[in-house]
Scaffold this motif. Structure first.
Motif, PDB file in Angstrom:
ATOM      1  N   GLU A 127       0.852  -1.199   0.000  1.00 10.33           N
ATOM      2  CA  GLU A 127       0.000   0.000   0.000  1.00 10.33           C
ATOM      3  C   GLU A 127       0.879   1.236   0.000  1.00 10.33           C
ATOM      4  OE1 GLU A 127      -2.117  -0.518   3.629  1.00 10.33           O
ATOM      5  OE2 GLU A 127      -2.844  -2.494   3.004  1.00 10.33           O
ATOM      6  N   ASN A 128       0.321   2.301  -0.574  1.00 13.15           N
ATOM      7  CA  ASN A 128       1.045   3.575  -0.606  1.00 13.15           C
ATOM      8  C   ASN A 128       0.859   4.299   0.702  1.00 13.15           C
ATOM      9  OD1 ASN A 128       2.641   4.680  -2.500  1.00 13.15           O
ATOM     10  ND2 ASN A 128       0.961   4.912  -3.993  1.00 13.15           N
ATOM     11  N   LYS A 129       1.870   4.448   1.512  1.00 13.56           N
ATOM     12  CA  LYS A 129       1.684   5.216   2.736  1.00 13.56           C
ATOM     13  C   LYS A 129       3.015   5.775   3.230  1.00 13.56           C
ATOM     14  CE  LYS A 129       1.162   0.834   5.175  1.00 13.56           C
ATOM     15  NZ  LYS A 129       0.227  -0.066   5.739  1.00 13.56           N
ATOM     16  N   ASP A 130       2.936   6.583   4.295  1.00 11.08           N
ATOM     17  CA  ASP A 130       4.146   7.168   4.845  1.00 11.08           C
ATOM     18  C   ASP A 130       4.745   6.169   5.839  1.00 11.08           C
ATOM     19  OD1 ASP A 130       6.045   8.489   6.252  1.00 11.08           O
ATOM     20  OD2 ASP A 130       4.870  10.310   6.588  1.00 11.08           O
ATOM     21  N   TYR A 131       5.770   5.431   5.393  1.00  9.31           N
ATOM     22  CA  TYR A 131       6.297   4.348   6.223  1.00  9.31           C
ATOM     23  C   TYR A 131       7.030   4.845   7.463  1.00  9.31           C
ATOM     24  CZ  TYR A 131       4.741   1.130   2.719  1.00  9.31           C
ATOM     25  OH  TYR A 131       3.947   0.419   1.867  1.00  9.31           O
ATOM     26  N   SER A 132       7.523   6.074   7.359  1.00 11.66           N
ATOM     27  CA  SER A 132       8.223   6.619   8.520  1.00 11.66           C
ATOM     28  C   SER A 132       7.215   6.894   9.637  1.00 11.66           C
ATOM     29  CB  SER A 132       8.923   7.900   8.084  1.00 11.66           C
ATOM     30  OG  SER A 132       9.523   8.477   9.164  1.00 11.66           O
ATOM     31  N   ALA A 133       6.059   7.471   9.249  1.00 17.45           N
ATOM     32  CA  ALA A 133       5.013   7.752  10.245  1.00 17.45           C
ATOM     33  C   ALA A 133       4.455   6.442  10.811  1.00 17.45           C
ATOM     34  CB  ALA A 133       3.895   8.576   9.605  1.00 17.45           C
ATOM     35  N   VAL A 273      17.765  -1.056  -2.355  1.00 18.84           N
ATOM     36  CA  VAL A 273      17.646   0.369  -2.009  1.00 18.84           C
ATOM     37  C   VAL A 273      17.954   1.253  -3.216  1.00 18.84           C
ATOM     38  CG1 VAL A 273      18.780   2.197  -0.686  1.00 18.84           C
ATOM     39  CG2 VAL A 273      18.065   0.110   0.460  1.00 18.84           C
ATOM     40  N   PHE A 274      18.973   0.877  -4.003  1.00 19.72           N
ATOM     41  CA  PHE A 274      19.345   1.707  -5.154  1.00 19.72           C
ATOM     42  C   PHE A 274      18.383   1.537  -6.333  1.00 19.72           C
ATOM     43  CE2 PHE A 274      23.458   2.054  -2.972  1.00 19.72           C
ATOM     44  CZ  PHE A 274      23.723   3.406  -3.152  1.00 19.72           C
ATOM     45  N   SER A 275      17.437   0.611  -6.219  1.00 13.87           N
ATOM     46  CA  SER A 275      16.482   0.418  -7.308  1.00 13.87           C
ATOM     47  C   SER A 275      15.389   1.469  -7.291  1.00 13.87           C
ATOM     48  CB  SER A 275      15.801  -0.948  -7.185  1.00 13.87           C
ATOM     49  OG  SER A 275      16.744  -1.936  -7.264  1.00 13.87           O
ATOM     50  N   VAL A 276      15.326   2.209  -6.189  1.00 15.11           N
ATOM     51  CA  VAL A 276      14.226   3.146  -6.021  1.00 15.11           C
ATOM     52  C   VAL A 276      14.791   4.567  -5.967  1.00 15.11           C
ATOM     53  CG1 VAL A 276      12.512   3.867  -4.330  1.00 15.11           C
ATOM     54  CG2 VAL A 276      12.789   1.467  -4.864  1.00 15.11           C
ATOM     55  N   PRO A 277      14.244   5.480  -6.778  1.00 14.76           N
ATOM     56  CA  PRO A 277      14.788   6.834  -6.768  1.00 14.76           C
ATOM     57  C   PRO A 277      14.554   7.533  -5.428  1.00 14.76           C
ATOM     58  CG  PRO A 277      12.894   6.663  -8.261  1.00 14.76           C
ATOM     59  CD  PRO A 277      13.146   5.302  -7.725  1.00 14.76           C
ATOM     60  N   ASN A 278      15.415   8.469  -5.115  1.00 12.42           N
ATOM     61  CA  ASN A 278      15.295   9.299  -3.904  1.00 12.42           C
ATOM     62  C   ASN A 278      15.330   8.529  -2.591  1.00 12.42           C
ATOM     63  OD1 ASN A 278      14.942  11.423  -5.664  1.00 12.42           O
ATOM     64  ND2 ASN A 278      12.721  11.080  -5.719  1.00 12.42           N
ATOM     65  N   VAL A 279      15.960   7.379  -2.590  1.00  7.95           N
ATOM     66  CA  VAL A 279      16.126   6.669  -1.321  1.00  7.95           C
ATOM     67  C   VAL A 279      17.624   6.590  -1.046  1.00  7.95           C
ATOM     68  CG1 VAL A 279      15.842   4.486  -0.116  1.00  7.95           C
ATOM     69  CG2 VAL A 279      14.028   5.328  -1.582  1.00  7.95           C
ATOM     70  N   ASN A 280      18.028   6.989   0.161  1.00 14.16           N
ATOM     71  CA  ASN A 280      19.465   7.016   0.468  1.00 14.16           C
ATOM     72  C   ASN A 280      19.894   5.759   1.185  1.00 14.16           C
ATOM     73  OD1 ASN A 280      19.904   9.577  -0.507  1.00 14.16           O
ATOM     74  ND2 ASN A 280      19.057  10.479   1.365  1.00 14.16           N
ATOM     75  N   PRO A 281      21.135   5.329   0.904  1.00 16.73           N
ATOM     76  CA  PRO A 281      21.620   4.140   1.613  1.00 16.73           C
ATOM     77  C   PRO A 281      22.036   4.454   3.049  1.00 16.73           C
ATOM     78  CG  PRO A 281      23.321   4.978   0.142  1.00 16.73           C
ATOM     79  CD  PRO A 281      22.107   5.826  -0.082  1.00 16.73           C
ATOM     80  N   ASP A 282      22.144   5.726   3.394  1.00 14.78           N
ATOM     81  CA  ASP A 282      22.634   6.071   4.734  1.00 14.78           C
ATOM     82  C   ASP A 282      21.508   6.581   5.632  1.00 14.78           C
ATOM     83  OD1 ASP A 282      22.256   8.335   3.319  1.00 14.78           O
ATOM     84  OD2 ASP A 282      24.199   9.240   3.743  1.00 14.78           O
ATOM     85  N   GLU A 283      20.397   5.839   5.605  1.00 18.46           N
ATOM     86  CA  GLU A 283      19.235   6.256   6.388  1.00 18.46           C
ATOM     87  C   GLU A 283      19.381   5.978   7.876  1.00 18.46           C
ATOM     88  OE1 GLU A 283      16.444   7.865   5.660  1.00 18.46           O
ATOM     89  OE2 GLU A 283      17.161   8.117   3.604  1.00 18.46           O
ATOM     90  N   GLY A 284      20.423   5.254   8.261  1.00 19.10           N
ATOM     91  CA  GLY A 284      20.591   4.920   9.679  1.00 19.10           C
ATOM     92  C   GLY A 284      19.710   3.741  10.056  1.00 19.10           C
ATOM     93  N   PRO A 285      19.378   3.641  11.358  1.00 15.88           N
ATOM     94  CA  PRO A 285      18.645   2.466  11.836  1.00 15.88           C
ATOM     95  C   PRO A 285      17.291   2.269  11.159  1.00 15.88           C
ATOM     96  CG  PRO A 285      19.462   3.784  13.663  1.00 15.88           C
ATOM     97  CD  PRO A 285      19.734   4.559  12.416  1.00 15.88           C
ATOM     98  N   GLY A 286      16.754   3.328  10.532  1.00 11.74           N
ATOM     99  CA  GLY A 286      15.455   3.193   9.861  1.00 11.74           C
ATOM    100  C   GLY A 286      15.547   2.416   8.557  1.00 11.74           C
TER     101      GLY A 286
END
Ligand code: PFF
Length: 453
Positions: A127-133, A273-286
């Motif tokens: 589903e499309n949602k804000d995974y961080s929230a 992770v690199f397959s998706v635009p605008n996602v950083n590999p250095d997100e930390g524990p998240g």
């Protein structure tokens, strides 16, 4: 198989390696290692990590094995037997205490992996949602994470209550091959993703400009955590080794398996992770709980079946890894309660599970209702992690090396490591040099850095 002191042992060489590797392979490999690689510049970090495993991890592991196997006792009794009436016993006490502390918060994170496994099977990551929230609201909920943590503790408890052979050894022999198979499947799937090339370049091309003293020290800290060193777990498992177990060979096998799993986890995560635009590999524990669900959603929304499979297998992998590590933490404390308090295994395991869970409640709530309760700026969870992995663990590693390198009789150490001269250990002098000088110096550096940092 029972030895002279009527204590149960592991029954096979495979059981020994898989149980010890199960302790080492855990959230530290699949969750923490890729996070550290992402934060510290990719391949350069991996190279330094490999060096730390060889120069620090292997010698400390060999030392723990020799203490455990020589005494055939829980960690506290082991130190008391080898150095009666001396203060070295404190290291045994610290080992059991820190295993208890780590188990209390390790269970909470492991509960998260169980929750994420359930979510992936329910198709939530399609589903499309804000995974961080979503992640923030889940971890701050007062009940749901606790419920999953209790469930995870129950699984650990049931294995430990069954004992060394029909619990730890049997389940390690089932879970570790499953875990390795899942890793291979996931690496193959990940290599087929569109960002595989970029992800692999990130992992394999060293950028030494990122290497600073603190990166080297992070690599060493990671090696300690990942190899389960200085917490009594491997010492306790080694107390179930038979007299013909080859300690040095087993230590090399465990370190090799652990390192392979860590690197392969990078091969799973970064291409994805690199397959998706605008996602950083250095997100930390998240990275694992926020970034990956987002990646699963974008990468697989048009082929949901692959989404279920990839995300489900990934969180199952995390769960299995966490379970085999939690078993060793639990056993480290349970063995002490059984042998020193004279309590039967079932009751000892129950006592450990319940008291650890009571402490775990505080860790769990520190992400929500107790988040404002801090000590020296750290939440309860942060405080436990700080005390365990930043203070007691490095000091413990230092003491173990000084103990085997300087205190124990050199002949006894040699005899134990060569099974009374029946196996060769050509690098014995190198080992001694490492535990006497190199490792204590390296650990002292981590410790000072952690305290100042
Ligand atoms: N080595 C485990 C991991 O990588 O997650 C964590 C761990 C287990 C640390 C057992 C310490 C320990 F005694």
């Amino acid at each position: 198989m029972r030895e002279k002191n009527n204590r149960v042992n592991f029954t096979s060489k495979l059981g020994v390696v898989l149980a010890a590797a199960g302790s080492a392979v855990g959230l530290g490999n699949v969750w923490r290692f890729p996070t550290e690689v992402g934060n510290n510049g990719g391949a350069a970090f991996i190279l330094i990590y490999l060096l730390c495993v060889l120069a620090v991890g292997v010698p400390v592991m060999i030392s723990e094995f020799l203490i455990g196997r020589h005494t055939h006792a829980n960690t506290i009794t082991a130190f008391s037997k080898l150095a009666p009436g001396k203060w070295w016993r404190i290291e045994g006490v610290a080992g059991v205490f820190v295993a208890f502390l780590i188990l209390s918060y390790y269970t909470i994170i492991s509960g998260w992996t169980l929750y994420y496994l359930v979510q992936s099977l329910k198709g939530s990551f399609l589903e499309n949602k804000d995974y961080s929230a979503c992640f923030s609201s889940f971890v701050s909920d007062p009940y749901v994470p606790l419920l999953y943590a209790i469930f995870f503790m129950l699984m650990t408890h049931l294995v430990i209550a069954r004992g060394v052979q029909s619990g730890i050894e049997r389940f390690s022999k089932i879970m570790m091959p499953m875990l390795l198979l899942i890793i291979v499947i996931l690496v193959v799937c990940s290599f087929g993703m569109p960002g595989a090339g970029t992800g692999l370049r990130f992992l394999l091309k060293p950028d030494f400009s990122k290497v600073t003293a603190s990166v080297v020290l992070s690599a060493m800290g990671q090696a300690f955590f990942s190899l389960s060193l200085a917490m009594g777990c491997l010492c306790t498992y080694a107390s179930y080794f038979t007299s013909d177990t080859k300690l040095v060979k087993t230590a090399f096998s465990v370190c090799t398996i652990d390192t392979f799993v860590a690197i392969l986890s990078g091969f799973i995560i970064f291409p994805a992770v690199f397959s998706v635009p605008n996602v950083n590999p250095d997100e930390g524990p998240g990275l694992v709980f926020v970034t990956l669900p987002h990646v699963f959603n974008i990468a697989f929304h048009s082929v949901p079946i692959l989404g279920y499979l990839f995300s489900g297998l990934f969180y199952l992998l995390l769960l299995l890894a966490a379970l085999t590590s939690a078993m060793s933490l639990h056993e480290s404390v349970t063995a002490y309660v059984i042998e020193s308090w004279g309590v039967p295994r079932n009751r000892a395991a129950f006592l450990v599970s319940v008291s650890c869970m009571a402490l775990g409640v505080l860790c769990c709530l520190s992400f929500g209702v107790l988040s404002d309760f801090t000590v020296c700026g750290l939440t309860i969870f942060g405080l436990f992690d700080f005390c365990a992995s930043k203070i007691i663990m490095p000091v413990g590693g230092l003491i173990i090396c000084l103990f085997t390198g300087w205190y124990l009789d050199r002949k006894m150490v040699y005899n134990e490591l060569t099974n009374e001269g029946t196996v060769t250990f050509r690098l014995f002098r190198v080992y001694l040099f490492l535990v006497r000088y190199v490792v204590p110096f390296a650990i002292a550096l981590i410790f000072i850095n952690e305290l100042l940092g």
